[in-house]
Design a protein around this motif. Structure first.
Motif, PDB file in Angstrom:
ATOM      1  N   VAL A  22     -25.842  34.997   1.521  1.00 50.30           N
ATOM      2  CA  VAL A  22     -26.131  36.404   1.131  1.00 50.30           C
ATOM      3  C   VAL A  22     -25.798  36.679  -0.503  1.00 50.30           C
ATOM      4  O   VAL A  22     -26.466  37.077  -1.295  1.00 50.30           O
ATOM      5  CB  VAL A  22     -25.536  37.160   1.995  1.00 50.30           C
ATOM      6  CG1 VAL A  22     -25.737  38.478   1.397  1.00 50.30           C
ATOM      7  CG2 VAL A  22     -26.461  37.146   3.219  1.00 50.30           C
ATOM      8  N   PRO A  23     -24.355  36.435  -0.857  1.00 56.16           N
ATOM      9  CA  PRO A  23     -23.972  36.666  -2.337  1.00 56.16           C
ATOM     10  C   PRO A  23     -24.973  36.142  -3.342  1.00 56.16           C
ATOM     11  O   PRO A  23     -25.020  36.658  -4.292  1.00 56.16           O
ATOM     12  CB  PRO A  23     -22.666  36.210  -2.420  1.00 56.16           C
ATOM     13  CG  PRO A  23     -22.348  36.162  -1.011  1.00 56.16           C
ATOM     14  CD  PRO A  23     -23.327  35.811  -0.230  1.00 56.16           C
ATOM     15  N   SER A  24     -25.520  34.930  -3.331  1.00 59.88           N
ATOM     16  CA  SER A  24     -26.467  34.438  -4.183  1.00 59.88           C
ATOM     17  C   SER A  24     -27.827  34.969  -4.144  1.00 59.88           C
ATOM     18  O   SER A  24     -28.275  35.062  -5.104  1.00 59.88           O
ATOM     19  CB  SER A  24     -26.288  32.887  -3.968  1.00 59.88           C
ATOM     20  OG  SER A  24     -26.995  32.499  -2.705  1.00 59.88           O
ATOM     21  N   ILE A  25     -28.340  35.751  -3.005  1.00 61.29           N
ATOM     22  CA  ILE A  25     -29.614  36.130  -2.852  1.00 61.29           C
ATOM     23  C   ILE A  25     -29.366  37.839  -3.357  1.00 61.29           C
ATOM     24  O   ILE A  25     -30.204  38.234  -4.033  1.00 61.29           O
ATOM     25  CB  ILE A  25     -30.011  36.125  -1.469  1.00 61.29           C
ATOM     26  CG1 ILE A  25     -30.303  34.460  -1.120  1.00 61.29           C
ATOM     27  CG2 ILE A  25     -31.362  36.764  -1.493  1.00 61.29           C
ATOM     28  CD1 ILE A  25     -30.595  34.316   0.300  1.00 61.29           C
ATOM     29  N   LEU A  26     -28.576  38.479  -2.655  1.00 58.97           N
ATOM     30  CA  LEU A  26     -28.502  39.845  -2.928  1.00 58.97           C
ATOM     31  C   LEU A  26     -27.093  40.195  -3.645  1.00 58.97           C
ATOM     32  O   LEU A  26     -26.056  39.523  -3.495  1.00 58.97           O
ATOM     33  CB  LEU A  26     -28.422  40.615  -1.736  1.00 58.97           C
ATOM     34  CG  LEU A  26     -29.695  40.353  -0.730  1.00 58.97           C
ATOM     35  CD1 LEU A  26     -29.382  41.204   0.918  1.00 58.97           C
ATOM     36  CD2 LEU A  26     -30.747  40.972  -1.270  1.00 58.97           C
ATOM     37  N   SER A  27     -26.912  41.110  -4.317  1.00 58.62           N
ATOM     38  CA  SER A  27     -25.579  41.747  -5.067  1.00 58.62           C
ATOM     39  C   SER A  27     -25.656  42.969  -5.074  1.00 58.62           C
ATOM     40  O   SER A  27     -26.610  43.635  -4.719  1.00 58.62           O
ATOM     41  CB  SER A  27     -25.840  41.239  -6.718  1.00 58.62           C
ATOM     42  OG  SER A  27     -26.991  41.760  -7.314  1.00 58.62           O
ATOM     43  N   GLY A  28     -24.473  43.356  -5.268  1.00 58.04           N
ATOM     44  CA  GLY A  28     -24.268  44.917  -5.548  1.00 58.04           C
ATOM     45  C   GLY A  28     -23.682  45.396  -4.253  1.00 58.04           C
ATOM     46  O   GLY A  28     -23.431  44.727  -3.197  1.00 58.04           O
ATOM     47  N   VAL A  29     -24.241  46.692  -3.946  1.00 60.11           N
ATOM     48  CA  VAL A  29     -24.049  47.309  -2.468  1.00 60.11           C
ATOM     49  C   VAL A  29     -24.729  46.902  -1.561  1.00 60.11           C
ATOM     50  O   VAL A  29     -24.126  46.844  -0.336  1.00 60.11           O
ATOM     51  CB  VAL A  29     -24.104  49.143  -2.939  1.00 60.11           C
ATOM     52  CG1 VAL A  29     -24.167  49.547  -1.664  1.00 60.11           C
ATOM     53  CG2 VAL A  29     -23.392  49.528  -3.894  1.00 60.11           C
ATOM     54  N   THR A  30     -26.015  46.544  -1.786  1.00 55.80           N
ATOM     55  CA  THR A  30     -26.828  46.027  -0.592  1.00 55.80           C
ATOM     56  C   THR A  30     -26.087  44.686  -0.040  1.00 55.80           C
ATOM     57  O   THR A  30     -26.242  44.609   1.164  1.00 55.80           O
ATOM     58  CB  THR A  30     -28.197  45.602  -1.042  1.00 55.80           C
ATOM     59  OG1 THR A  30     -28.779  46.719  -1.758  1.00 55.80           O
ATOM     60  CG2 THR A  30     -29.178  45.252  -0.143  1.00 55.80           C
ATOM     61  N   GLY A  31     -25.769  43.661  -1.081  1.00 53.77           N
ATOM     62  CA  GLY A  31     -25.090  42.531  -0.819  1.00 53.77           C
ATOM     63  C   GLY A  31     -23.915  42.669   0.337  1.00 53.77           C
ATOM     64  O   GLY A  31     -23.695  42.012   1.099  1.00 53.77           O
ATOM     65  N   GLY A  32     -23.089  43.657  -0.399  1.00 56.41           N
ATOM     66  CA  GLY A  32     -21.863  43.948   0.457  1.00 56.41           C
ATOM     67  C   GLY A  32     -22.039  44.557   1.667  1.00 56.41           C
ATOM     68  O   GLY A  32     -21.459  44.164   2.507  1.00 56.41           O
TER      69      GLY A  32
END
Length: 124
Positions: free
Chosen positions: A42-52
């Motif tokens: 997930v961290p490589s696909i989504l970043s920021g608040v959404t990824g968190g």
């Protein structure tokens, strides 16, 4: 008041219930492994608040899988295993296969706790 006679649970049912508990625990393990892999991707696909938030949800579901594994062992596998081990010495044992691991059995079996002798008197 009428009390119904005690009818023991059939050994075949206990064996199937024990196997169902182990199957549930294995399914939780597989789901947990898949969710852990997603946590790393997930961290490589989504970043920021959404990824968190997604990582937090995945971590919570991994924790629930761990609780599910422990619940399957505690509520399904262990009671039926203890009952089958206790009945193994009965004269009409039906031959349900039980593998006993002594190093684990000593610490986690309720039947061992029932067989514990009372404390010794201290002689002075």
């Amino acid at each position: 008041m009428h009390l119904a006679p005690f009818i023991p649970t059939p050994k075949q049912f206990l064996a199937e219930y024990r196997e169902a508990g182990m199957r549930a625990a294995v399914r939780y393990c597989v789901a947990m492994g898949f969710l852990m892999l997603l946590m790393f991707w997930v961290p490589s696909i989504l970043s920021g608040v959404t990824g968190g938030l997604v990582i937090y949800a995945l971590a919570l579901s991994v924790t629930l899988c761990i609780v599910g594994i422990l619940g399957a062992i505690y509520f399904m596998w262990a009671p039926s295993f203890d009952e089958l081990v206790r009945r193994k010495n009965e004269p009409y044992y039906e031959g349900v296969r039980i593998r006993r691991i002594n190093s684990v059995y000593r610490f986690f079996s309720a039947s061992v706790l029932r067989a514990t002798p009372p404390p010794r008197a201290v002689h002075r």
